[in-house]
Design a protein around this motif. Structure first.
Motif, short mmCIF file in Angstrom:
data_model
loop_
_atom_site.label_atom_id
_atom_site.label_comp_id
_atom_site.label_asym_id
_atom_site.label_seq_id
_atom_site.Cartn_x
_atom_site.Cartn_y
_atom_site.Cartn_z
N GLU A 123 -25.47 -51.33 79.23
CA GLU A 123 -24.09 -50.85 79.14
C GLU A 123 -23.37 -51.42 77.92
N ALA A 124 -23.60 -52.69 77.65
CA ALA A 124 -22.97 -53.34 76.49
C ALA A 124 -23.47 -52.71 75.19
N ASN A 125 -24.77 -52.44 75.13
CA ASN A 125 -25.34 -51.80 73.94
C ASN A 125 -24.75 -50.42 73.72
N GLN A 126 -24.56 -49.67 74.82
CA GLN A 126 -24.01 -48.32 74.71
C GLN A 126 -22.56 -48.36 74.23
N LEU A 127 -21.80 -49.34 74.72
CA LEU A 127 -20.42 -49.48 74.27
C LEU A 127 -20.37 -49.79 72.78
N LEU A 128 -21.27 -50.65 72.33
CA LEU A 128 -21.32 -50.98 70.90
C LEU A 128 -21.69 -49.76 70.06
N LEU A 129 -22.66 -48.97 70.55
CA LEU A 129 -23.07 -47.77 69.83
C LEU A 129 -21.94 -46.76 69.76
N ASP A 130 -21.21 -46.59 70.88
CA ASP A 130 -20.08 -45.65 70.91
C ASP A 130 -18.99 -46.09 69.94
N ALA A 131 -18.71 -47.40 69.93
CA ALA A 131 -17.69 -47.93 69.01
C ALA A 131 -18.11 -47.73 67.56
N GLU A 132 -19.40 -47.95 67.29
CA GLU A 132 -19.91 -47.77 65.93
C GLU A 132 -19.79 -46.32 65.49
N LYS A 133 -20.09 -45.39 66.41
CA LYS A 133 -19.97 -43.96 66.08
C LYS A 133 -18.52 -43.59 65.79
N ARG A 134 -17.59 -44.11 66.61
CA ARG A 134 -16.16 -43.81 66.38
C ARG A 134 -15.70 -44.38 65.04
N ASN A 135 -16.10 -45.61 64.75
CA ASN A 135 -15.70 -46.23 63.48
C ASN A 135 -16.26 -45.47 62.28
N THR A 136 -17.52 -45.02 62.41
CA THR A 136 -18.14 -44.27 61.32
C THR A 136 -17.45 -42.92 61.12
N PHE A 137 -17.08 -42.28 62.23
CA PHE A 137 -16.38 -40.99 62.13
C PHE A 137 -15.04 -41.16 61.44
N ILE A 138 -14.28 -42.17 61.87
CA ILE A 138 -12.97 -42.42 61.26
C ILE A 138 -13.12 -42.74 59.78
N ALA A 139 -14.11 -43.57 59.45
CA ALA A 139 -14.34 -43.93 58.05
C ALA A 139 -14.72 -42.70 57.22
N THR A 140 -15.47 -41.78 57.81
CA THR A 140 -15.86 -40.56 57.10
C THR A 140 -14.63 -39.70 56.79
N VAL A 141 -13.73 -39.58 57.77
CA VAL A 141 -12.50 -38.82 57.56
C VAL A 141 -11.65 -39.46 56.46
N VAL A 142 -11.52 -40.79 56.51
CA VAL A 142 -10.74 -41.51 55.49
C VAL A 142 -11.36 -41.30 54.11
N THR A 143 -12.69 -41.40 54.05
CA THR A 143 -13.39 -41.23 52.77
C THR A 143 -13.17 -39.83 52.20
N ALA A 144 -13.36 -38.82 53.04
CA ALA A 144 -13.17 -37.45 52.58
C ALA A 144 -11.74 -37.23 52.10
N ASN A 145 -10.78 -37.76 52.86
CA ASN A 145 -9.38 -37.61 52.47
C ASN A 145 -9.10 -38.28 51.13
N HIS A 146 -9.63 -39.48 50.96
CA HIS A 146 -9.39 -40.25 49.73
C HIS A 146 -10.05 -39.58 48.52
N LYS A 147 -11.30 -39.15 48.69
CA LYS A 147 -12.06 -38.61 47.57
C LYS A 147 -11.64 -37.19 47.18
N ILE A 148 -11.17 -36.41 48.17
CA ILE A 148 -10.90 -35.00 47.94
C ILE A 148 -9.43 -34.72 47.61
N LYS A 149 -8.56 -35.70 47.90
CA LYS A 149 -7.13 -35.47 47.72
C LYS A 149 -6.78 -35.06 46.28
N GLN A 150 -7.32 -35.78 45.30
CA GLN A 150 -6.98 -35.50 43.90
C GLN A 150 -7.46 -34.12 43.45
#
Length: 222
Positions: A123-150
């Protein structure tokens, strides 16, 4: 309901474990050889595996090593079940990647205690994996926004300039061609960013602002 896979070549051992675990409310899957056990682990992705060490076709140690090195099953905790009692045997099992080791004969209380401990790890491993997926998704959105805005801003400005030029009585072909070059440049920049994001196999997060991260897509400092 938690799902437990029991792998043992002796039907009486499988029956005993299945009976005790089902009485505690667990769903139990069974396999009577190592090859079938590996297939069921990959197909059903149980929360826990109880694995006999001494089997005729593939040993429990070999099954354990296979599952631990498989991307699909590497996070499933494995408890090795064996009649061997030597320290060397225990070491071999744990080095193969097993979470725990139960020696036969074992009592019901010990079995359930170790099962519950392993499931908490799962259960602890699954929670860590879920958190990692959420963080990666958020970081991807931030990256796309930052790189594509200009380049998006450049597209917007070029589009407005073309509209203004088209509203004039005398349209300048040179002005339109220049603005089209800006648009082509912006489209290429956006395409390059998307290609970089699509090519990432193992995302590396980098600091963007306080408490916000982005995906590292190049070696340039922002």
């Amino acid at each position: 309901m938690k799902k437990i896979l029991v792998i043992d070549d002796l039907p009486e051992n499988v029956f005993m474990l299945q009976d005790r675990l089902e009485n505690e409310g667990y769903e139990v899957l069974t396999a009577y050889d190592g090859k079938t056990g590996i297939e069921k682990a990959r197909n059903d992705l149980p929360d826990l595996i109880l694995l006999d060490v001494m089997m005729p076709d593939i040993t429990g140690i070999e099954v354990c090593q296979t599952l631990v090195n498989d991307e699909q099953t590497k996070n499933i905790p494995i408890i090795l079940v064996t009649a061997k009692s030597g320290a060397e045997d225990t070491r071999e099992g744990l080095e193969a990647g097993a979470f725990d080791y139960i020696k036969k004969p074992f009592n019901r209380i010990e079995l359930l205690a170790r099962v519950k401990s392993a499931l908490k790890l799962s259960e602890a491993n699954q929670l860590l994996l879920d958190a990692e997926k959420r963080n990666t998704f958020i970081a991807t959105v931030v990256t796309a926004n930052h790189k594509i805005k200009q380049p998006l801003t450049l597209l917007s400005l070029s589009s407005a300039a073309i509209k203004r030029e088209l509203s004039k009585e005398q349209i300048s072909r040179e002005v339109l061609l220049n603005r089209l070059k800006y648009i082509e440049t912006a489209v290429k920049e956006i395409t390059d960013v998307l290609d970089q994001l699509n090519s990432i196999k193992d995302p590396v997060l980098a600091e963007y602002t306080k408490n916000i991260k982005m995906i590292k897509v190049d070696d340039e400092s922002e």
